[in-house]
Every structure is written in C-alpha cells, then in structure tokens.
Design a protein around this motif. Structure first.
Motif, PDB file in Angstrom:
ATOM      1  N   MET A   1     -25.349 -10.140  13.221  1.00 29.33           N
ATOM      2  CA  MET A   1     -24.859 -11.207  14.074  1.00 29.33           C
ATOM      3  C   MET A   1     -23.773 -10.673  15.019  1.00 29.33           C
ATOM      4  SD  MET A   1     -25.223 -14.715  14.016  1.00 29.33           S
ATOM      5  CE  MET A   1     -24.366 -16.144  14.503  1.00 29.33           C
ATOM      6  N   ALA A   2     -22.821  -9.893  14.457  1.00 27.03           N
ATOM      7  CA  ALA A   2     -21.743  -9.351  15.283  1.00 27.03           C
ATOM      8  C   ALA A   2     -22.293  -8.363  16.303  1.00 27.03           C
ATOM      9  CB  ALA A   2     -20.690  -8.676  14.415  1.00 27.03           C
ATOM     10  N   SER A   3     -23.262  -7.528  15.872  1.00 25.86           N
ATOM     11  CA  SER A   3     -23.831  -6.555  16.814  1.00 25.86           C
ATOM     12  C   SER A   3     -24.618  -7.267  17.908  1.00 25.86           C
ATOM     13  CB  SER A   3     -24.727  -5.547  16.094  1.00 25.86           C
ATOM     14  OG  SER A   3     -25.844  -6.203  15.542  1.00 25.86           O
ATOM     15  N   GLU A   4     -25.230  -8.411  17.582  1.00 25.88           N
ATOM     16  CA  GLU A   4     -25.962  -9.185  18.585  1.00 25.88           C
ATOM     17  C   GLU A   4     -25.000  -9.720  19.638  1.00 25.88           C
ATOM     18  OE1 GLU A   4     -28.173 -13.362  18.447  1.00 25.88           O
ATOM     19  OE2 GLU A   4     -29.138 -11.845  17.186  1.00 25.88           O
ATOM     20  N   ARG A   5     -23.814 -10.194  19.194  1.00 27.74           N
ATOM     21  CA  ARG A   5     -22.826 -10.711  20.130  1.00 27.74           C
ATOM     22  C   ARG A   5     -22.293  -9.579  21.005  1.00 27.74           C
ATOM     23  NH1 ARG A   5     -17.918 -12.203  17.542  1.00 27.74           N
ATOM     24  NH2 ARG A   5     -19.193 -13.384  16.118  1.00 27.74           N
ATOM     25  N   GLN A   6     -22.052  -8.384  20.423  1.00 27.62           N
ATOM     26  CA  GLN A   6     -21.569  -7.246  21.201  1.00 27.62           C
ATOM     27  C   GLN A   6     -22.577  -6.856  22.265  1.00 27.62           C
ATOM     28  OE1 GLN A   6     -20.879  -4.315  18.206  1.00 27.62           O
ATOM     29  NE2 GLN A   6     -18.772  -4.969  17.819  1.00 27.62           N
ATOM     30  N   THR A   7     -23.852  -6.895  21.940  1.00 28.00           N
ATOM     31  CA  THR A   7     -24.889  -6.538  22.894  1.00 28.00           C
ATOM     32  C   THR A   7     -24.879  -7.488  24.077  1.00 28.00           C
ATOM     33  OG1 THR A   7     -26.241  -5.697  21.087  1.00 28.00           O
ATOM     34  CG2 THR A   7     -27.360  -6.121  23.161  1.00 28.00           C
ATOM     35  N   LYS A   8     -24.692  -8.776  23.818  1.00 24.87           N
ATOM     36  CA  LYS A   8     -24.696  -9.764  24.896  1.00 24.87           C
ATOM     37  C   LYS A   8     -23.474  -9.626  25.790  1.00 24.87           C
ATOM     38  CE  LYS A   8     -27.483 -13.255  22.634  1.00 24.87           C
ATOM     39  NZ  LYS A   8     -27.538 -14.582  22.075  1.00 24.87           N
ATOM     40  N   GLU A   9     -22.317  -9.241  25.222  1.00 26.93           N
ATOM     41  CA  GLU A   9     -21.084  -9.178  25.985  1.00 26.93           C
ATOM     42  C   GLU A   9     -20.918  -7.856  26.727  1.00 26.93           C
ATOM     43  OE1 GLU A   9     -17.945 -10.062  23.268  1.00 26.93           O
ATOM     44  OE2 GLU A   9     -18.655 -12.093  22.932  1.00 26.93           O
ATOM     45  N   ARG A  10     -21.605  -6.801  26.299  1.00 20.21           N
ATOM     46  CA  ARG A  10     -21.450  -5.481  26.902  1.00 20.21           C
ATOM     47  C   ARG A  10     -22.044  -5.463  28.297  1.00 20.21           C
ATOM     48  NH1 ARG A  10     -23.777  -0.569  27.580  1.00 20.21           N
ATOM     49  NH2 ARG A  10     -25.829  -1.104  26.824  1.00 20.21           N
ATOM     50  N   LYS A  11     -21.314  -4.910  29.264  1.00 26.20           N
ATOM     51  CA  LYS A  11     -21.813  -4.790  30.630  1.00 26.20           C
ATOM     52  C   LYS A  11     -22.591  -3.492  30.753  1.00 26.20           C
ATOM     53  CE  LYS A  11     -18.206  -7.423  32.858  1.00 26.20           C
ATOM     54  NZ  LYS A  11     -17.198  -7.455  33.892  1.00 26.20           N
ATOM     55  N   LEU A  12     -23.588  -3.507  31.626  1.00 28.13           N
ATOM     56  CA  LEU A  12     -24.380  -2.307  31.864  1.00 28.13           C
ATOM     57  C   LEU A  12     -23.595  -1.319  32.714  1.00 28.13           C
ATOM     58  CD1 LEU A  12     -27.874  -3.846  32.715  1.00 28.13           C
ATOM     59  CD2 LEU A  12     -27.153  -2.837  30.566  1.00 28.13           C
ATOM     60  N   SER A  13     -23.744  -0.048  32.389  1.00 26.03           N
ATOM     61  CA  SER A  13     -23.124   0.981  33.220  1.00 26.03           C
ATOM     62  C   SER A  13     -23.950   1.141  34.495  1.00 26.03           C
ATOM     63  CB  SER A  13     -23.077   2.306  32.458  1.00 26.03           C
ATOM     64  OG  SER A  13     -24.393   2.830  32.336  1.00 26.03           O
ATOM     65  N   THR A  14     -23.415   1.865  35.450  1.00 28.06           N
ATOM     66  CA  THR A  14     -24.135   2.099  36.706  1.00 28.06           C
ATOM     67  C   THR A  14     -25.462   2.784  36.436  1.00 28.06           C
ATOM     68  OG1 THR A  14     -22.045   2.279  37.880  1.00 28.06           O
ATOM     69  CG2 THR A  14     -23.980   3.178  38.977  1.00 28.06           C
ATOM     70  N   ASP A  15     -25.452   3.791  35.544  1.00 28.77           N
ATOM     71  CA  ASP A  15     -26.697   4.498  35.207  1.00 28.77           C
ATOM     72  C   ASP A  15     -27.718   3.557  34.574  1.00 28.77           C
ATOM     73  OD1 ASP A  15     -25.694   6.870  36.164  1.00 28.77           O
ATOM     74  OD2 ASP A  15     -25.039   7.592  34.185  1.00 28.77           O
ATOM     75  N   GLU A  16     -27.243   2.670  33.706  1.00 31.46           N
ATOM     76  CA  GLU A  16     -28.155   1.719  33.071  1.00 31.46           C
ATOM     77  C   GLU A  16     -28.732   0.744  34.092  1.00 31.46           C
ATOM     78  OE1 GLU A  16     -26.334   1.410  28.566  1.00 31.46           O
ATOM     79  OE2 GLU A  16     -25.315   0.343  30.178  1.00 31.46           O
ATOM     80  N   ARG A  17     -27.910   0.318  35.062  1.00 31.50           N
ATOM     81  CA  ARG A  17     -28.404  -0.574  36.114  1.00 31.50           C
ATOM     82  C   ARG A  17     -29.468   0.115  36.957  1.00 31.50           C
ATOM     83  NH1 ARG A  17     -23.438  -1.690  38.697  1.00 31.50           N
ATOM     84  NH2 ARG A  17     -22.223  -2.103  36.891  1.00 31.50           N
ATOM     85  N   ILE A  18     -29.245   1.376  37.295  1.00 34.78           N
ATOM     86  CA  ILE A  18     -30.227   2.125  38.083  1.00 34.78           C
ATOM     87  C   ILE A  18     -31.516   2.271  37.283  1.00 34.78           C
ATOM     88  CG2 ILE A  18     -30.751   4.391  39.075  1.00 34.78           C
ATOM     89  CD1 ILE A  18     -27.745   4.553  39.817  1.00 34.78           C
ATOM     90  N   LEU A  19     -31.382   2.597  35.989  1.00 34.11           N
ATOM     91  CA  LEU A  19     -32.559   2.720  35.135  1.00 34.11           C
ATOM     92  C   LEU A  19     -33.307   1.390  35.064  1.00 34.11           C
ATOM     93  CD1 LEU A  19     -34.300   4.355  33.192  1.00 34.11           C
ATOM     94  CD2 LEU A  19     -32.733   3.695  31.356  1.00 34.11           C
ATOM     95  N   TRP A  20     -32.568   0.285  34.921  1.00 38.00           N
ATOM     96  CA  TRP A  20     -33.208  -1.033  34.883  1.00 38.00           C
ATOM     97  C   TRP A  20     -33.972  -1.284  36.184  1.00 38.00           C
ATOM     98  CZ3 TRP A  20     -35.484  -4.726  32.569  1.00 38.00           C
ATOM     99  CH2 TRP A  20     -35.755  -5.902  33.234  1.00 38.00           C
ATOM    100  N   GLY A  21     -33.353  -0.924  37.310  1.00 34.39           N
ATOM    101  CA  GLY A  21     -34.020  -1.107  38.597  1.00 34.39           C
ATOM    102  C   GLY A  21     -35.333  -0.347  38.659  1.00 34.39           C
ATOM    103  N   LYS A  22     -35.335   0.886  38.135  1.00 29.82           N
ATOM    104  CA  LYS A  22     -36.567   1.684  38.139  1.00 29.82           C
ATOM    105  C   LYS A  22     -37.618   1.070  37.222  1.00 29.82           C
ATOM    106  CE  LYS A  22     -34.351   5.992  39.427  1.00 29.82           C
ATOM    107  NZ  LYS A  22     -33.990   7.341  39.020  1.00 29.82           N
ATOM    108  N   VAL A  23     -37.196   0.594  36.068  1.00 25.50           N
ATOM    109  CA  VAL A  23     -38.146  -0.032  35.135  1.00 25.50           C
ATOM    110  C   VAL A  23     -38.691  -1.325  35.745  1.00 25.50           C
ATOM    111  CG1 VAL A  23     -38.349  -1.189  32.891  1.00 25.50           C
ATOM    112  CG2 VAL A  23     -37.143   0.983  33.058  1.00 25.50           C
ATOM    113  N   ALA A  24     -37.810  -2.120  36.317  1.00 26.95           N
ATOM    114  CA  ALA A  24     -38.224  -3.402  36.893  1.00 26.95           C
ATOM    115  C   ALA A  24     -39.214  -3.197  38.033  1.00 26.95           C
ATOM    116  CB  ALA A  24     -37.005  -4.184  37.394  1.00 26.95           C
ATOM    117  N   LYS A  25     -39.062  -2.093  38.773  1.00 24.63           N
ATOM    118  CA  LYS A  25     -39.975  -1.826  39.885  1.00 24.63           C
ATOM    119  C   LYS A  25     -41.381  -1.526  39.396  1.00 24.63           C
ATOM    120  CE  LYS A  25     -37.075   1.194  41.648  1.00 24.63           C
ATOM    121  NZ  LYS A  25     -36.654   2.349  42.387  1.00 24.63           N
ATOM    122  N   SER A  26     -41.491  -1.003  38.175  1.00 27.08           N
ATOM    123  CA  SER A  26     -42.797  -0.569  37.695  1.00 27.08           C
ATOM    124  C   SER A  26     -43.510  -1.644  36.871  1.00 27.08           C
ATOM    125  CB  SER A  26     -42.636   0.696  36.855  1.00 27.08           C
ATOM    126  OG  SER A  26     -41.912   0.401  35.681  1.00 27.08           O
TER     127      SER A  26
END
Length: 194
Positions: A1-26
């Motif tokens: 439960m605590a790890s689930e809350r941490q996951t929701k509150e954690r912001k994506l790093s710039t690298d993670e955002r770029i990776l998400w953009g690449k995944v979302a494009k495909s």
C-alpha cells in the motif's frame, strides 16, 4: 500500500518522460483510453513547466545574492519558452517572399501517431538545416470537435524532445491553413553562422 502511494506521488525524471514519449509514439490507445493518455500528457507538460519555473526561480535567487557591483550576465532565452515569429518574418512567409522549406499534414491522425510523425519530421528538417516549415494540425471543426491536435501540438513544443528543435512558432496565414496550421522556425544547428 505504501509503495503504491509512493509510485503515484513520484514525478517522472526527464529521461523517463522522453522514454514515455517514445513508447507512446509506438502504440495506439485502447478504445476509450485516449482521454487517459491526453490527461497524462497534460500532467507531463505541467510538470515540465513547474520544473522550468523552479529552475528560473533558483537562478533568479542566486542572481540576487551576487555582488551588485558586478553586472549580471546577459539574459539567455529559456530553453522551454518559444517566442512568436517577428511580424516581418511572418509577413514574408505569408506573401511567399520567404520560402516554407517543408510541410507536414497531421490532421486526421490520432495524437500518438501525430506526435511520432511530427517529431520525426522536425528532427529531419533540423538535421538538414531547414529554417521555416509548415505544420498543418487541422482546425478540428468537424462534429463539434475543438481540435485535439490544434491544442496539443503547441504543448508538445515545450517537451524536452521538441524544445531544442524549435526557435519560434506562430499561427499560419489564412491561405496556409490559418488557425489549423503553424509556421515553425527551427533552431540553428550548433556552429551554424547567422
């Protein structure tokens, strides 16, 4: 439960955002999930703006603590801020005295397809040293739509993958698409002379 809350509150790093953009494009969204993807894109854009604001505040605070006898360094354009084209440049493009070197038509595409195609188009144009291009988003006036791409494309320009490519952009003249198109001035390549 605590790890689930941490996951929701954690912001994506710039690298993670770029990776998400690449995944979302495909990928293509599942039926009914496009709204979730658009909401996520808006959250990412808001985070990027918040980071840029925090960085600017930090620079401003450090500049204020510097000795007043020493003049501040020249202001540098924020890497996330794009300015509109100058009026004379827009007028020259509209009248055909300054050539649009390439164009891409995105209207009718879903956002993930449009994002991938636009990024690829701008990367190639930038690598070729092009300066002024036309991006057609469409007005989105069919069936009461307000134009998802018309709204999304300018937001994408503040994302890390687009930010370094674009110097400025502006709504196109009526005969080039008006509200459904954008004139884009690409950034100069490193080492390129004015």
């Amino acid at each position: 439960m605590a790890s689930e809350r941490q996951t929701k509150e954690r912001k994506l790093s710039t690298d993670e955002r770029i990776l998400w953009g690449k995944v979302a494009k495909s990928t293509r969204p599942m039926p009914g999930r496009l709204a979730d993807i658009e909401a996520f894109d808006e959250v990412l854009a808001a985070e990027a703006r918040a980071e840029e604001t925090a960085r600017a505040e930090k620079e401003k605070a450090s500049a204020a603590s510097v000795d007043p006898q020493i003049p501040p360094p020249p202001a540098k354009q924020s890497s996330g801020a794009h300015h509109p084209l100058e009026r004379p440049v827009k007028r020259k493009i509209a009248k055909g005295r300054l050539a649009l070197e390439a164009r891409i038509d995105l209207h009718g595409l879903i956002q993930s397809e449009a994002h991938a195609m636009l990024l690829d188009f701008l990367l190639r144009a930038h690598q070729r040293g092009l300066r002024h291009v036309l991006v057609i988003t469409g007005k989105g006036s069919s069936m009461g739509s307000e134009g998802a791409l018309k709204r999304a494309v300018p937001m994408w320009f503040s994302k890390p993958e687009f930010r370094f490519l674009i110097s400025s952009y502006e709504t196109a003249a009526q005969h080039h698409g008006g509200d459904g198109a954008l004139y884009i001035r690409l950034s100069r390549l490193k080492g390129e002379r004015l």
